[in-house]
Scaffold this motif. Sequence first.
Motif, PDB file in Angstrom:
ATOM      1  N   LYS A 119      -2.509 -44.364  57.872  1.00 21.32           N
ATOM      2  CA  LYS A 119      -3.139 -43.475  56.903  1.00 21.32           C
ATOM      3  C   LYS A 119      -2.083 -42.649  56.185  1.00 21.32           C
ATOM      4  O   LYS A 119      -1.071 -42.270  56.760  1.00 21.32           O
ATOM      5  N   GLU A 120      -2.386 -42.357  54.920  1.00 18.49           N
ATOM      6  CA  GLU A 120      -1.438 -41.513  54.191  1.00 18.49           C
ATOM      7  C   GLU A 120      -1.607 -40.067  54.620  1.00 18.49           C
ATOM      8  O   GLU A 120      -2.687 -39.640  55.007  1.00 18.49           O
ATOM      9  N   LYS A 121      -0.534 -39.325  54.578  1.00 16.90           N
ATOM     10  CA  LYS A 121      -0.522 -37.937  55.029  1.00 16.90           C
ATOM     11  C   LYS A 121      -1.270 -37.062  54.029  1.00 16.90           C
ATOM     12  O   LYS A 121      -1.087 -37.185  52.831  1.00 16.90           O
ATOM     13  N   LEU A 122      -2.111 -36.188  54.553  1.00 17.38           N
ATOM     14  CA  LEU A 122      -2.871 -35.273  53.712  1.00 17.38           C
ATOM     15  C   LEU A 122      -2.014 -34.090  53.316  1.00 17.38           C
ATOM     16  O   LEU A 122      -1.184 -33.619  54.101  1.00 17.38           O
ATOM     17  N   ASP A 123      -2.251 -33.564  52.111  1.00 16.35           N
ATOM     18  CA  ASP A 123      -1.594 -32.314  51.745  1.00 16.35           C
ATOM     19  C   ASP A 123      -2.279 -31.186  52.533  1.00 16.35           C
ATOM     20  O   ASP A 123      -3.364 -31.364  53.102  1.00 16.35           O
ATOM     21  N   GLU A 124      -1.650 -30.034  52.589  1.00 19.07           N
ATOM     22  CA  GLU A 124      -2.130 -28.929  53.432  1.00 19.07           C
ATOM     23  C   GLU A 124      -3.536 -28.481  53.062  1.00 19.07           C
ATOM     24  O   GLU A 124      -4.357 -28.211  53.935  1.00 19.07           O
ATOM     25  N   GLU A 125      -3.844 -28.411  51.785  1.00 18.40           N
ATOM     26  CA  GLU A 125      -5.167 -27.973  51.349  1.00 18.40           C
ATOM     27  C   GLU A 125      -6.245 -28.973  51.796  1.00 18.40           C
ATOM     28  O   GLU A 125      -7.300 -28.582  52.297  1.00 18.40           O
ATOM     29  N   SER A 126      -5.969 -30.248  51.637  1.00 14.10           N
ATOM     30  CA  SER A 126      -6.920 -31.279  52.054  1.00 14.10           C
ATOM     31  C   SER A 126      -7.086 -31.275  53.569  1.00 14.10           C
ATOM     32  O   SER A 126      -8.198 -31.447  54.083  1.00 14.10           O
TER      33      SER A 126
ATOM     34  N   ALA B 277      -9.283 -28.390  54.583  1.00 16.15           N
ATOM     35  CA  ALA B 277     -10.679 -28.673  54.234  1.00 16.15           C
ATOM     36  C   ALA B 277     -11.300 -29.656  55.224  1.00 16.15           C
ATOM     37  O   ALA B 277     -12.458 -29.484  55.641  1.00 16.15           O
ATOM     38  N   LEU B 278     -10.551 -30.665  55.611  1.00 14.90           N
ATOM     39  CA  LEU B 278     -11.066 -31.655  56.556  1.00 14.90           C
ATOM     40  C   LEU B 278     -11.248 -31.057  57.948  1.00 14.90           C
ATOM     41  O   LEU B 278     -12.241 -31.330  58.627  1.00 14.90           O
ATOM     42  N   VAL B 279     -10.327 -30.217  58.367  1.00 18.15           N
ATOM     43  CA  VAL B 279     -10.457 -29.530  59.659  1.00 18.15           C
ATOM     44  C   VAL B 279     -11.713 -28.657  59.648  1.00 18.15           C
ATOM     45  O   VAL B 279     -12.515 -28.677  60.593  1.00 18.15           O
ATOM     46  N   ALA B 280     -11.915 -27.908  58.579  1.00 17.54           N
ATOM     47  CA  ALA B 280     -13.095 -27.041  58.466  1.00 17.54           C
ATOM     48  C   ALA B 280     -14.378 -27.874  58.477  1.00 17.54           C
ATOM     49  O   ALA B 280     -15.364 -27.511  59.132  1.00 17.54           O
ATOM     50  N   TYR B 281     -14.364 -28.999  57.780  1.00 14.79           N
ATOM     51  CA  TYR B 281     -15.528 -29.886  57.747  1.00 14.79           C
ATOM     52  C   TYR B 281     -15.844 -30.423  59.140  1.00 14.79           C
ATOM     53  O   TYR B 281     -16.997 -30.442  59.563  1.00 14.79           O
ATOM     54  N   ARG B 282     -14.812 -30.857  59.857  1.00 17.00           N
ATOM     55  CA  ARG B 282     -15.034 -31.398  61.203  1.00 17.00           C
ATOM     56  C   ARG B 282     -15.582 -30.326  62.150  1.00 17.00           C
ATOM     57  O   ARG B 282     -16.448 -30.604  62.974  1.00 17.00           O
ATOM     58  N   LEU B 283     -15.085 -29.103  62.029  1.00 14.10           N
ATOM     59  CA  LEU B 283     -15.615 -28.015  62.864  1.00 14.10           C
ATOM     60  C   LEU B 283     -17.067 -27.717  62.513  1.00 14.10           C
ATOM     61  O   LEU B 283     -17.905 -27.525  63.402  1.00 14.10           O
ATOM     62  N   GLU B 284     -17.361 -27.680  61.227  1.00 11.53           N
ATOM     63  CA  GLU B 284     -18.739 -27.457  60.779  1.00 11.53           C
ATOM     64  C   GLU B 284     -19.643 -28.565  61.329  1.00 11.53           C
ATOM     65  O   GLU B 284     -20.753 -28.309  61.799  1.00 11.53           O
ATOM     66  N   ARG B 285     -19.145 -29.779  61.281  1.00 11.30           N
ATOM     67  CA  ARG B 285     -19.916 -30.912  61.800  1.00 11.30           C
ATOM     68  C   ARG B 285     -20.122 -30.791  63.308  1.00 11.30           C
ATOM     69  O   ARG B 285     -21.169 -31.165  63.826  1.00 11.30           O
ATOM     70  N   ALA B 286     -19.130 -30.280  64.017  1.00 11.90           N
ATOM     71  CA  ALA B 286     -19.272 -30.067  65.465  1.00 11.90           C
ATOM     72  C   ALA B 286     -20.430 -29.116  65.747  1.00 11.90           C
ATOM     73  O   ALA B 286     -21.289 -29.405  66.597  1.00 11.90           O
ATOM     74  N   TYR B 287     -20.476 -27.996  65.024  1.00  6.40           N
ATOM     75  CA  TYR B 287     -21.540 -27.027  65.254  1.00  6.40           C
ATOM     76  C   TYR B 287     -22.912 -27.550  64.822  1.00  6.40           C
ATOM     77  O   TYR B 287     -23.910 -27.314  65.502  1.00  6.40           O
ATOM     78  N   SER B 288     -22.985 -28.287  63.736  1.00 11.02           N
ATOM     79  CA  SER B 288     -24.282 -28.828  63.314  1.00 11.02           C
ATOM     80  C   SER B 288     -24.759 -29.916  64.275  1.00 11.02           C
ATOM     81  O   SER B 288     -25.957 -30.027  64.554  1.00 11.02           O
ATOM     82  N   THR B 289     -23.841 -30.687  64.819  1.00 11.59           N
ATOM     83  CA  THR B 289     -24.218 -31.719  65.788  1.00 11.59           C
ATOM     84  C   THR B 289     -24.673 -31.083  67.096  1.00 11.59           C
ATOM     85  O   THR B 289     -25.573 -31.596  67.765  1.00 11.59           O
TER      86      THR B 289
ATOM     87  N   LEU C 254      -6.176 -33.171  64.156  1.00 15.12           N
ATOM     88  CA  LEU C 254      -5.798 -33.217  62.744  1.00 15.12           C
ATOM     89  C   LEU C 254      -4.994 -31.977  62.349  1.00 15.12           C
ATOM     90  O   LEU C 254      -3.969 -32.082  61.678  1.00 15.12           O
ATOM     91  N   LYS C 255      -5.448 -30.827  62.792  1.00 15.71           N
ATOM     92  CA  LYS C 255      -4.744 -29.572  62.494  1.00 15.71           C
ATOM     93  C   LYS C 255      -3.296 -29.634  62.971  1.00 15.71           C
ATOM     94  O   LYS C 255      -2.395 -29.077  62.356  1.00 15.71           O
ATOM     95  N   ASN C 256      -3.077 -30.369  64.056  1.00 14.78           N
ATOM     96  CA  ASN C 256      -1.742 -30.469  64.656  1.00 14.78           C
ATOM     97  C   ASN C 256      -1.028 -31.773  64.319  1.00 14.78           C
ATOM     98  O   ASN C 256      -0.062 -32.142  64.991  1.00 14.78           O
ATOM     99  N   ASP C 257      -1.516 -32.461  63.285  1.00 14.41           N
ATOM    100  CA  ASP C 257      -0.899 -33.706  62.791  1.00 14.41           C
ATOM    101  C   ASP C 257      -0.769 -34.785  63.870  1.00 14.41           C
ATOM    102  O   ASP C 257       0.209 -35.518  63.917  1.00 14.41           O
ATOM    103  N   ILE C 258      -1.788 -34.876  64.716  1.00 15.25           N
ATOM    104  CA  ILE C 258      -1.820 -35.898  65.758  1.00 15.25           C
ATOM    105  C   ILE C 258      -2.862 -36.929  65.349  1.00 15.25           C
ATOM    106  O   ILE C 258      -4.049 -36.604  65.244  1.00 15.25           O
ATOM    107  N   GLN C 259      -2.408 -38.148  65.111  1.00 20.54           N
ATOM    108  CA  GLN C 259      -3.308 -39.196  64.641  1.00 20.54           C
ATOM    109  C   GLN C 259      -3.792 -40.071  65.784  1.00 20.54           C
ATOM    110  O   GLN C 259      -3.048 -40.365  66.713  1.00 20.54           O
ATOM    111  N   THR C 260      -5.054 -40.460  65.685  1.00 15.41           N
ATOM    112  CA  THR C 260      -5.654 -41.394  66.640  1.00 15.41           C
ATOM    113  C   THR C 260      -6.525 -42.363  65.857  1.00 15.41           C
ATOM    114  O   THR C 260      -6.897 -42.088  64.718  1.00 15.41           O
ATOM    115  N   GLN C 261      -6.858 -43.477  66.490  1.00 18.67           N
ATOM    116  CA  GLN C 261      -7.704 -44.442  65.812  1.00 18.67           C
ATOM    117  C   GLN C 261      -8.951 -44.801  66.619  1.00 18.67           C
ATOM    118  O   GLN C 261      -9.809 -45.518  66.122  1.00 18.67           O
ATOM    119  N   THR C 262      -9.031 -44.322  67.848  1.00 21.51           N
ATOM    120  CA  THR C 262     -10.165 -44.658  68.699  1.00 21.51           C
ATOM    121  C   THR C 262     -10.659 -43.411  69.427  1.00 21.51           C
ATOM    122  O   THR C 262      -9.948 -42.409  69.510  1.00 21.51           O
TER     123      THR C 262
END
Length: 134
Positions: free
Chosen positions: A2-9, A12-24, A57-65
């Motif tokens: 995967k290509e590396k995200l810029d800091e703003e993206s 935003a993705l970290v915030a989205y994933r956290l929001e999704r955690a709480y909604s789930t 993601l916040k800590n730039d650790i990538q996983t695929q599974t």
Amino acid sequence: MKEKLDEESKKALVAYRLERAYSTLKEADVMRREGFYNATVNRLYYACYYAAVALLLKNDIQTQTHNGVKTMLGLHFVSTGKLSVRMGKTFGTLFEKRHSGDYDDFVYCDKELVDALFPQAEDFINAVHTLIDK
């Protein structure tokens, strides 16, 4: 790869994933109230999974599974003491119970299990959220 995200993206993705955690987690509560205990465990796992993915993601650790998420969470956060062993066990238990409930025959989660796991999942998500905010 995967290509590396810029800091703003990334933020935003970290915030989205956290929001999704709480909604789930809220979805899990609905399933629990209605007595769908296997579905509750599934939603509890995914709530914690989304939080864990946000932390990685916040800590730039990538996983695929899913197993990769569990492994990296243990390696980078539980074994280093950033997350307690109890939090690591919570994620591991939910990982196993969700997999078994989704894929194995004649596996039934019950109210007692769900009532024990629900507050543990909430604690996990809150602990991860705290780490992300540091």
